[in-house]
Design a protein around this motif. Structure first.
Motif, PDB file in Angstrom:
ATOM      1  N   LEU A 156      -7.354  20.128  -8.210  1.00 40.36           N
ATOM      2  CA  LEU A 156      -6.632  19.145  -7.482  1.00 40.36           C
ATOM      3  C   LEU A 156      -5.267  19.371  -7.024  1.00 40.36           C
ATOM      4  O   LEU A 156      -4.385  19.940  -8.051  1.00 40.36           O
ATOM      5  N   VAL A 157      -4.832  19.399  -5.611  1.00 40.66           N
ATOM      6  CA  VAL A 157      -3.482  19.788  -5.196  1.00 40.66           C
ATOM      7  C   VAL A 157      -2.875  18.436  -4.735  1.00 40.66           C
ATOM      8  O   VAL A 157      -3.587  17.922  -3.758  1.00 40.66           O
ATOM      9  N   GLY A 158      -1.892  17.601  -5.152  1.00 40.97           N
ATOM     10  CA  GLY A 158      -1.312  16.528  -4.719  1.00 40.97           C
ATOM     11  C   GLY A 158       0.248  16.429  -4.597  1.00 40.97           C
ATOM     12  O   GLY A 158       0.854  17.144  -5.073  1.00 40.97           O
ATOM     13  N   ALA A 159       0.355  15.474  -4.100  1.00 45.54           N
ATOM     14  CA  ALA A 159      -0.263  14.240  -3.336  1.00 45.54           C
ATOM     15  C   ALA A 159       1.036  13.803  -2.360  1.00 45.54           C
ATOM     16  O   ALA A 159       2.073  13.956  -2.557  1.00 45.54           O
ATOM     17  N   THR A 160       0.777  13.481  -1.483  1.00 43.07           N
ATOM     18  CA  THR A 160       1.472  12.878  -0.484  1.00 43.07           C
ATOM     19  C   THR A 160       1.850  11.113  -0.960  1.00 43.07           C
ATOM     20  O   THR A 160       1.008  10.764  -1.645  1.00 43.07           O
ATOM     21  N   SER A 161       3.150  10.616  -0.695  1.00 41.46           N
ATOM     22  CA  SER A 161       3.325   9.374  -1.200  1.00 41.46           C
ATOM     23  C   SER A 161       3.960   8.547   0.136  1.00 41.46           C
ATOM     24  O   SER A 161       5.103   8.789   0.387  1.00 41.46           O
ATOM     25  N   GLU A 162       3.168   7.559   0.813  1.00 46.18           N
ATOM     26  CA  GLU A 162       3.263   7.206   1.896  1.00 46.18           C
ATOM     27  C   GLU A 162       3.599   5.699   2.000  1.00 46.18           C
ATOM     28  O   GLU A 162       2.394   4.995   1.977  1.00 46.18           O
ATOM     29  N   ARG A 163       4.764   5.071   1.584  1.00 44.69           N
ATOM     30  CA  ARG A 163       4.806   3.903   1.493  1.00 44.69           C
ATOM     31  C   ARG A 163       4.617   2.865   2.720  1.00 44.69           C
ATOM     32  O   ARG A 163       4.947   3.167   3.681  1.00 44.69           O
ATOM     33  N   GLY A 164       3.733   1.859   2.624  1.00 44.13           N
ATOM     34  CA  GLY A 164       3.714   1.191   3.644  1.00 44.13           C
ATOM     35  C   GLY A 164       2.463   1.389   4.386  1.00 44.13           C
ATOM     36  O   GLY A 164       1.755   0.734   5.248  1.00 44.13           O
ATOM     37  N   ARG A 165       1.479   2.688   3.774  1.00 39.46           N
ATOM     38  CA  ARG A 165       0.293   3.017   4.789  1.00 39.46           C
ATOM     39  C   ARG A 165      -0.811   2.657   4.010  1.00 39.46           C
ATOM     40  O   ARG A 165      -0.889   2.894   2.816  1.00 39.46           O
ATOM     41  N   ALA A 166      -1.819   1.976   4.556  1.00 38.03           N
ATOM     42  CA  ALA A 166      -3.034   1.429   3.917  1.00 38.03           C
ATOM     43  C   ALA A 166      -4.295   2.138   4.468  1.00 38.03           C
ATOM     44  O   ALA A 166      -5.410   1.723   4.245  1.00 38.03           O
ATOM     45  N   PRO A 220       0.811  -1.333   0.000  1.00 37.63           N
ATOM     46  CA  PRO A 220       0.075  -0.112   0.092  1.00 37.63           C
ATOM     47  C   PRO A 220       0.940   1.367  -0.120  1.00 37.63           C
ATOM     48  O   PRO A 220       1.847   1.436   0.770  1.00 37.63           O
ATOM     49  N   VAL A 221       0.357   2.302  -0.653  1.00 32.71           N
ATOM     50  CA  VAL A 221       1.282   3.688  -0.697  1.00 32.71           C
ATOM     51  C   VAL A 221       0.193   4.487  -0.784  1.00 32.71           C
ATOM     52  O   VAL A 221      -0.546   4.851  -1.620  1.00 32.71           O
ATOM     53  N   LYS A 222      -0.235   5.060   0.504  1.00 34.80           N
ATOM     54  CA  LYS A 222      -1.101   6.141   0.661  1.00 34.80           C
ATOM     55  C   LYS A 222      -0.705   7.557   0.126  1.00 34.80           C
ATOM     56  O   LYS A 222       0.359   7.856  -0.103  1.00 34.80           O
ATOM     57  N   GLY A 223      -1.917   8.052  -0.418  1.00 40.92           N
ATOM     58  CA  GLY A 223      -1.706   9.213  -0.980  1.00 40.92           C
ATOM     59  C   GLY A 223      -2.814  10.361  -0.624  1.00 40.92           C
ATOM     60  O   GLY A 223      -4.166   9.810  -0.578  1.00 40.92           O
ATOM     61  N   GLN A 224      -2.469  11.483  -0.092  1.00 44.07           N
ATOM     62  CA  GLN A 224      -3.608  12.456   0.340  1.00 44.07           C
ATOM     63  C   GLN A 224      -3.518  13.635  -0.528  1.00 44.07           C
ATOM     64  O   GLN A 224      -2.792  13.977  -1.248  1.00 44.07           O
ATOM     65  N   MET A 225      -4.706  14.091  -0.788  1.00 42.52           N
ATOM     66  CA  MET A 225      -5.078  14.825  -1.894  1.00 42.52           C
ATOM     67  C   MET A 225      -5.925  16.160  -1.371  1.00 42.52           C
ATOM     68  O   MET A 225      -7.063  15.747  -0.642  1.00 42.52           O
ATOM     69  N   LEU A 226      -5.959  17.246  -1.803  1.00 37.31           N
ATOM     70  CA  LEU A 226      -6.661  18.448  -1.608  1.00 37.31           C
ATOM     71  C   LEU A 226      -7.333  18.989  -2.734  1.00 37.31           C
ATOM     72  O   LEU A 226      -6.924  19.153  -3.926  1.00 37.31           O
ATOM     73  N   GLU A 281     -11.648  25.498   0.245  1.00 41.52           N
ATOM     74  CA  GLU A 281     -11.308  24.019   0.364  1.00 41.52           C
ATOM     75  C   GLU A 281     -12.551  23.454  -0.015  1.00 41.52           C
ATOM     76  O   GLU A 281     -13.705  23.572   0.728  1.00 41.52           O
ATOM     77  N   VAL A 282     -12.749  22.356  -1.115  1.00 41.03           N
ATOM     78  CA  VAL A 282     -14.031  21.666  -1.463  1.00 41.03           C
ATOM     79  C   VAL A 282     -13.951  20.494  -0.629  1.00 41.03           C
ATOM     80  O   VAL A 282     -14.850  20.148   0.287  1.00 41.03           O
ATOM     81  N   THR A 283     -12.828  19.965  -0.712  1.00 41.27           N
ATOM     82  CA  THR A 283     -12.695  18.583   0.132  1.00 41.27           C
ATOM     83  C   THR A 283     -11.260  18.420   0.234  1.00 41.27           C
ATOM     84  O   THR A 283     -10.531  18.583  -0.418  1.00 41.27           O
ATOM     85  N   ALA A 284     -11.023  17.170   0.948  1.00 46.80           N
ATOM     86  CA  ALA A 284      -9.574  16.376   0.986  1.00 46.80           C
ATOM     87  C   ALA A 284      -9.804  15.009   0.966  1.00 46.80           C
ATOM     88  O   ALA A 284     -10.900  14.605   1.595  1.00 46.80           O
ATOM     89  N   TRP A 285      -8.785  13.949   0.671  1.00 49.19           N
ATOM     90  CA  TRP A 285      -9.241  12.712   0.692  1.00 49.19           C
ATOM     91  C   TRP A 285      -7.839  11.827   0.461  1.00 49.19           C
ATOM     92  O   TRP A 285      -6.726  12.627   0.681  1.00 49.19           O
ATOM     93  N   ALA A 286      -7.796  10.745   0.975  1.00 53.52           N
ATOM     94  CA  ALA A 286      -6.687   9.960   1.115  1.00 53.52           C
ATOM     95  C   ALA A 286      -7.404   8.393   0.101  1.00 53.52           C
ATOM     96  O   ALA A 286      -8.192   8.120   0.468  1.00 53.52           O
TER      97      ALA A 286
END
Ligand code: FAD
Length: 394
Positions: free
Chosen positions: A274-284, A240-246, A312-317
């Protein structure tokens, strides 16, 4: 060995696709177009349960892969997919009853410091070496083509073939296109167990000649023989590689192109930016962390000051389905008749039409194209075996 094509009495192969994300649906579209009877099993109660609807929808053939010198096969897949996208988008729009916001604008890459200018030059040289279209932009070009970029860009490149779509819309249109083409959808059906032999029996009792696994980062189903013995598919679980987005509201003076800097990207769509994104390896997990989202906004506003006060409209991962070598797993598993379309990591939207083609070549026509060779889903198993034999020889 690729599975031999099987012709049934009515001439159609029956195929179950497990997973209704962009990869499963694109493969289903191509296999249906080649005459198969296809059903899609999706654990969600509607489309959009997976990571596809969390994606920025960028088709970054050049930006994402030009610099990866040791990833030639991936760069070739990315290039091929980028070339397929215009027709693919037109086909989905025609069959799915509406547009997918396929934008032909190209992407702009900016440098804001001397160190970043060095990186930009390396990117330009890598694109040229790979025959990927790239153009240096002068200050005047930038002012004319992307006046929103007033945040200290010192140099910039235009990648004219790095386009974008709205991934959420693509998924809905693909679903509509498949329904119209006679593909059956089985929603709310998490497939945990498949019984295989000459044919494959799904938990609802339906039987198929072939199975395509397109489960994203979800756990893979278990396979059993007709007498209940476990069958090994030889696939590894995804990393898993988590990504957060605004998502910001569009504002006057906002950007018109996809913009990449080293630490952030901005992908403007008609309904949001859309503004992105984080890249967090190992996070599910899919928790949205305020500090990560605030950092994304700060970086975006430094490039495009008009976004500083955009609501801000929303943010997600979302969770990208990663693999040890960052390449997808496309092709037959250790169980004849069961195929993988997995591990598309950060490029599943881009790769979708190319993966669909490679899957259909193998599932329907029994052919492994040269492009598919590098994505053998059993390569990690083979690497483990080779390492094991080397240890035993020592
Ligand atoms: C923040 C972020 C930004 C991104 N931006 C981009 C981008 O700009 N461009 C790009 O190309 N890619 C991007 N990606 C990556 C892209 O989202 C993925 O590579 C792609 O969506 C993977 O598609 P998929 O169909 O394999 O997986 P999914 O979309 O997750 O689909 C898998 C489906 O299978 C279903 N499923 C799982 N297990 C089962 C089961 N046992 N039975 C039945 N159904 C099951 C799930 O419910 C899901 O619907 C981004 C990802 C993130 C997180």
């Amino acid at each position: 060995m690729p599975a031999q094509p099987v012709m049934r009495n009515n001439g159609s192969l029956r195929i179950a696709v497990v997973g209704g994300g962009i990869i499963g649906l694109s493969a289903a579209l191509e296999m249906r177009a080649r005459g198969a009877d296809v059903a899609v099993y999706e654990s969600g109660i509607q489309l959009g349960a997976g990571v596809t609807v969390r994606a920025a929808g960028m088709l970054g053939s050049a930006f994402d892969w030009a610099l990866e010198a040791d990833q030639r096969s991936l760069a070739a897949l990315a290039r091929h997919a980028g070339m397929l996208w215009p027709d693919f988008a037109a086909r989905i729009e025609r069959m799915g009853g509406g547009g997918v916001e396929f934008s032909k604008e190209g992407a702009i890459v900016v440098a804001r410091s001397d160190a970043e200018i060095g990186w930009l030059e390396t990117l330009a040289a890598a694109c040229q070496a790979r025959d990927l279209p790239v153009r240096r932009m002068s200050a005047a070009d930038l002012k004319r083509d992307e006046p929103a970029l007033t945040g200290g860009a010192k140099a910039a490149l235009m990648l004219p073939e790095d386009r974008q779509v709205d991934a959420q819309i693509v998924l809905q249109r693909l679903g509509a296109a498949l329904s119209r083409a006679g593909v059956g959808f089985k929603y709310g059906r998490k497939v945990e167990r498949i019984v295989g032999g000459q044919v494959f029996q799904m938990p609802d009792g339906e039987r198929f000649d072939r199975v395509v696994l397109a489960t994203g980062s979800g756990p893979l189903p278990a396979f059993f023989g007709p007498r209940g013995a476990p069958l090994e598919h030889g696939l590894i679980e995804m990393i898993p590689v988590k990504g957060q987005m605004l998502a910001l509201a569009p504002v006057g003076g906002g950007p018109q192109h996809v913009i990449h800097a080293r630490d952030v990207y901005i992908a403007p769509k008609s309904r949001w930016v859309l503004v992105g994104a984080t890249s967090e390896r190992g996070r599910a997990d899919t928790e949205v962390e305020p500090a990560s989202v605030a950092a994304l906004r700060t970086r975006a506003a430094a490039l495009v000051p008009a976004l500083a006060d955009a609501p801000e409209v929303t943010a997600w991962a979302g969770v990208r389905p990663g693999t040890p070598d960052d390449a997808p797993m496309i092709g037959q598993t250790a169980i004849p008749g069961v195929f993988a379309a997995l591990g598309h990591y950060r490029n599943g939207v881009l790769f979708a039409p190319a993966t669909a083609e490679l899957v259909a070549d193998q599932v329907i026509d029994g052919k492994v194209s040269p492009l598919a060779g590098a994505f053998d889903p059993l390569r990690f198993d083979k690497q483990a075996e080779a390492a094991h034999s080397a240890l035993q020889r020592d």
